[in-house]
Design an enzyme around this catalytic site. Structure first.
Site, PDB file in Angstrom:
ATOM      1  N   GLY A   1      49.166  40.344  -4.932  1.00 13.60           N
ATOM      2  CA  GLY A   1      49.886  39.224  -4.323  1.00 13.60           C
ATOM      3  C   GLY A   1      49.209  38.646  -3.093  1.00 13.60           C
ATOM      4  O   GLY A   1      49.880  38.080  -2.235  1.00 13.60           O
TER       5      GLY A   1
ATOM      6  N   ALA B   1      49.586  34.736  -3.000  1.00 16.00           N
ATOM      7  CA  ALA B   1      50.986  34.388  -2.730  1.00 16.00           C
ATOM      8  C   ALA B   1      51.332  34.637  -1.270  1.00 16.00           C
ATOM      9  O   ALA B   1      51.987  33.812  -0.624  1.00 16.00           O
ATOM     10  CB  ALA B   1      51.907  35.199  -3.642  1.00 16.00           C
TER      11      ALA B   1
ATOM     12  N   GLU C   1      39.096  30.222  -5.957  1.00 14.81           N
ATOM     13  CA  GLU C   1      39.512  30.834  -7.217  1.00 14.81           C
ATOM     14  C   GLU C   1      40.451  29.942  -8.016  1.00 14.81           C
ATOM     15  O   GLU C   1      40.337  29.847  -9.235  1.00 14.81           O
ATOM     16  CB  GLU C   1      40.197  32.171  -6.920  1.00 14.81           C
ATOM     17  CG  GLU C   1      40.565  32.969  -8.153  1.00 14.81           C
ATOM     18  CD  GLU C   1      41.174  34.314  -7.800  1.00 14.81           C
ATOM     19  OE1 GLU C   1      40.981  35.258  -8.578  1.00 14.81           O
ATOM     20  OE2 GLU C   1      41.840  34.416  -6.751  1.00 14.81           O
TER      21      GLU C   1
ATOM     22  N   ARG D   1      52.600  26.889  -6.676  1.00 11.48           N
ATOM     23  CA  ARG D   1      53.071  28.135  -6.057  1.00 11.48           C
ATOM     24  C   ARG D   1      53.852  27.859  -4.769  1.00 11.48           C
ATOM     25  O   ARG D   1      54.881  28.485  -4.516  1.00 11.48           O
ATOM     26  CB  ARG D   1      51.871  29.046  -5.746  1.00 11.48           C
ATOM     27  CG  ARG D   1      51.235  29.653  -6.995  1.00 11.48           C
ATOM     28  CD  ARG D   1      50.053  30.539  -6.633  1.00 11.48           C
ATOM     29  NE  ARG D   1      49.596  31.289  -7.791  1.00 11.48           N
ATOM     30  CZ  ARG D   1      49.275  32.582  -7.772  1.00 11.48           C
ATOM     31  NH1 ARG D   1      49.376  33.270  -6.652  1.00 11.48           N
ATOM     32  NH2 ARG D   1      48.863  33.193  -8.859  1.00 11.48           N
TER      33      ARG D   1
ATOM     34  N   GLN E   1      38.687  41.308  -1.667  1.00  7.58           N
ATOM     35  CA  GLN E   1      38.984  42.278  -2.723  1.00  7.58           C
ATOM     36  C   GLN E   1      38.689  43.684  -2.230  1.00  7.58           C
ATOM     37  O   GLN E   1      37.879  43.882  -1.318  1.00  7.58           O
ATOM     38  CB  GLN E   1      38.122  41.995  -3.959  1.00  7.58           C
ATOM     39  CG  GLN E   1      38.478  40.714  -4.682  1.00  7.58           C
ATOM     40  CD  GLN E   1      39.696  40.890  -5.580  1.00  7.58           C
ATOM     41  OE1 GLN E   1      40.503  41.796  -5.388  1.00  7.58           O
ATOM     42  NE2 GLN E   1      39.851  40.007  -6.540  1.00  7.58           N
TER      43      GLN E   1
ATOM     44  N   GLU F   1      31.899  45.518  -1.032  1.00  8.82           N
ATOM     45  CA  GLU F   1      30.567  44.920  -0.907  1.00  8.82           C
ATOM     46  C   GLU F   1      29.918  44.978   0.472  1.00  8.82           C
ATOM     47  O   GLU F   1      28.733  44.795   0.591  1.00  8.82           O
ATOM     48  CB  GLU F   1      30.556  43.466  -1.404  1.00  8.82           C
ATOM     49  CG  GLU F   1      30.690  43.365  -2.897  1.00  8.82           C
ATOM     50  CD  GLU F   1      30.538  41.951  -3.401  1.00  8.82           C
ATOM     51  OE1 GLU F   1      29.935  41.791  -4.478  1.00  8.82           O
ATOM     52  OE2 GLU F   1      31.022  41.023  -2.750  1.00  8.82           O
TER      53      GLU F   1
ATOM     54  N   GLY G   1      30.204  46.881   4.608  1.00  9.43           N
ATOM     55  CA  GLY G   1      30.870  47.517   5.730  1.00  9.43           C
ATOM     56  C   GLY G   1      30.952  46.612   6.938  1.00  9.43           C
ATOM     57  O   GLY G   1      31.684  46.887   7.884  1.00  9.43           O
TER      58      GLY G   1
ATOM     59  N   LYS H   1      43.301  47.894  11.140  1.00 12.05           N
ATOM     60  CA  LYS H   1      42.465  47.664  12.316  1.00 12.05           C
ATOM     61  C   LYS H   1      43.088  46.532  13.116  1.00 12.05           C
ATOM     62  O   LYS H   1      43.458  45.493  12.557  1.00 12.05           O
ATOM     63  CB  LYS H   1      41.033  47.293  11.923  1.00 12.05           C
ATOM     64  CG  LYS H   1      40.154  46.987  13.144  1.00 12.05           C
ATOM     65  CD  LYS H   1      38.775  46.508  12.762  1.00 12.05           C
ATOM     66  CE  LYS H   1      37.953  46.167  14.016  1.00 12.05           C
ATOM     67  NZ  LYS H   1      36.605  45.654  13.700  1.00 12.05           N
TER      68      LYS H   1
END
Length: 520
Positions: A234, A237, A262, A271, A385, A407, A409, A448
């Site tokens: 989500g 959203a 996307e 939405r 992601q 992907e 750090g 964080k």
């Protein structure tokens, strides 16, 4: 007739000249040899002069090649912690076999003879920088003109290249100088006084969720916030809820820029309409709305959103230079106060980034996003992601961690705040430790927080209407989703399959013509 000369003449006439020096009507490029000599001479006479100049000028800023080589020799001496004077510069040029190239000891000594004082060295250096920037603009403009004449040039690549080159001039040569602490103290005290006089605790852009705002005090200027989760939890959203809350805030509406790599702009608006009107997204997407639902859509959705300061860009494979240019324009034209990007891993690099591996590319993008937030003085929320490492962990330990960011750090290092979305039902956990249903329960975990505490805020995900709500008792879990009672109730069987439309008790849908007494 000499056919050879004729063919040569035709070829020369067809091919556009790339000698861009002739395009400015024979003018000499902007330069100031006298000031270059004065600056170099002052450096050799005044011990502290080099420290002043090095903050403003680089080697390429000098127009005369000999002056470039001399300044480079001075940089080499400074790196070795050696003094910079006439003798040491001459010796350094000898070591580099460049003394004869620059004109020998005579030319170097002539530089010091022309200097009376180093008092104005900073002003002289800035004039040299201005001349260099003028030359760079002429060079870049010439290259763009030459590329624009080529039929094989893609116009969008040309625009991207032009913007990136112009940005490099700004980024490399127009840096902000330091502030003394007294100046910063005055600004800080003024900000503290302003906050003391506020009636509310929120000092940034409100999220729309009081429990979250208690932790963050709103999204703060210059902050880079990462919102991460596994696919289908989500993220989009929730981000749209943040955008809608900021733009429609009753007392301090904020302009919002939403960059979607996307989804299309139409899908995003569907939405937002679903969340605002509280009509199922599926019904809006399919267009299967009955008359009362269309009225509800117009009254509670379209009318409110039509004037909302939300700006959507659905360019696919957006790179950081394009994003930066668009954000600057939106800031200048519409004064946007919040930028959202969906999502980070879909962005592409540009320029020198194109030959880097993906981890280096994402690292560069995250650094540039932080720099953009500081430059525009706005918070940037970038969705991200998570890696599959979350799925590999044992049952009951699926809460995301900073190491799960996908992907790179560098993302967690550059971010001022990292938030994770976690829904237990995503992992088929349908009840809490007391055996109560946790359908829709969503944990917003702040993992964080550079300027605050680490907390976990609980919300309820109503993904059928693309909305997140707070618990009335303890973060919003007073009722269940449709079929579970609580704050939701069926109002009509609306199709042959017995599907029901659900609305929240006490919601705005019950106001006016949509009250409980009105038959549908």
């Amino acid at each position: 007739m000499d056919l050879t000369n004729l063919n040569t003449g035709i070829k020369n006439r067809r091919k556009p000249s790339l000698d861009f020096g002739n395009m400015v009507f024979g003018k000499v490029p902007p330069q100031s040899k006298e000031l270059e000599e004065a600056v170099l001479g002052a450096i050799m006479l005044e011990k502290s002069a080099f420290d002043t100049v090095i903050e403003i000028l680089k080697t390429e800023c000098f127009y005369v090649e000999a002056n470039q080589r001399i300044f480079k020799a001075m940089q080499s001496l400074a790196q070795k912690s050696l003094p910079i004077d006439l003798l040491t510069v001459v010796e350094e040029l000898k070591l580099k076999n460049e003394l004869d190239i620059v004109g020998g000891p005579y030319y170097v000594s002539k530089l010091t003879n022309a200097v009376v004082s180093s008092a104005n060295i900073e002003a002289h250096s800035r004039i040299i920088l201005q001349k260099f920037i003028q030359r760079e603009l002429i060079r870049i403009s010439g290259e763009i003109i030459g590329d624009a004449y080529e039929d094989s040039t893609d116009v969008f690549d040309l625009l991207d290249d032009a913007e990136s080159k112009l940005f490099q001039i700004t980024n490399n040569h127009l840096r902000k100088n330091f502030d003394d602490i007294n100046t910063v103290l005055v600004k800080t005290i003024q900000r503290i006084e302003d906050m003391r006089n506020r009636d509310e605790d929120i000092t940034g852009v409100p999220s729309g969720f009081p429990s979250l705002d208690k932790v963050t005090y709103g999204w703060q200027q210059t902050d880079l916030i990462i919102l991460a989760a596994r696919p289908a939890v989500g993220k989009t959203a929730f981000a749209l809820n943040l955008a809608r809350s900021a733009a429609l805030h009753p007392t301090k509406p904020t302009g919002v820029a939403f960059f979607s790599l996307e989804m299309s702009a139409g899908q995003l608006v569907q939405r937002i309409l679903s969340a605002e009107s509280e009509i199922w997204l599926e019904k809006i997407s399919r267009g299967k709305l009955e008359e009362h639902e269309m009225k509800q859509l117009y009254k509670k959705g379209i009318e409110r959103l039509s004037n909302a300061p939300i700006f959507i860009d659905d360019t696919a494979a957006l790179n950081i230079f394009e994003l930066r240019a668009k954000c600057r324009r939106l800031k200048n034209k519409h004064n946007v106060g919040l930028i959202l990007i969906d999502y980070l891993q879909l962005m592409s690099g540009a320029g020198e980034n194109r030959n880097a591996n993906r981890e280096q590319e994402i690292s560069r993008i995250s650094r540039d996003l932080k720099g953009l937030a500081k430059e525009l003085q706005v918070p940037i929320i970038a969705l991200s992601q998570l890696s599959r490492e979350v799925e590999k962990r044992k049952e009951g330990n699926k809460m995301p961690q900073l190491s799960d960011l996908r992907e790179s750090g560098a993302i967690e290092q550059d971010a001022d705040m990292v938030m994770f979305l976690y829904r237990p039902e995503y992992y088929d956990i349908t009840a809490n430790e007391f055996g109560e249903s946790n359908k829709g329960e969503t944990h917003v975990r702040i993992a964080k927080h550079r300027n605050g505490s680490l907390e976990t805020v609980k919300l309820r995900a109503l993904l059928h209407i693309q909305k997140f709500v707070e618990d009335e008792a303890d973060n919003g879990f007073a009722g269940e989703l449709p079929g579970g009672g609580g704050n939701w109730k069926p109002v009509k069987t609306d199709d042959d399959n017995g599907a029901k439309l659900y609305i929240q008790k006490g919601s705005k849908m019950n106001d006016g013509e949509f009250d409980d007494e009105t038959p549908f």
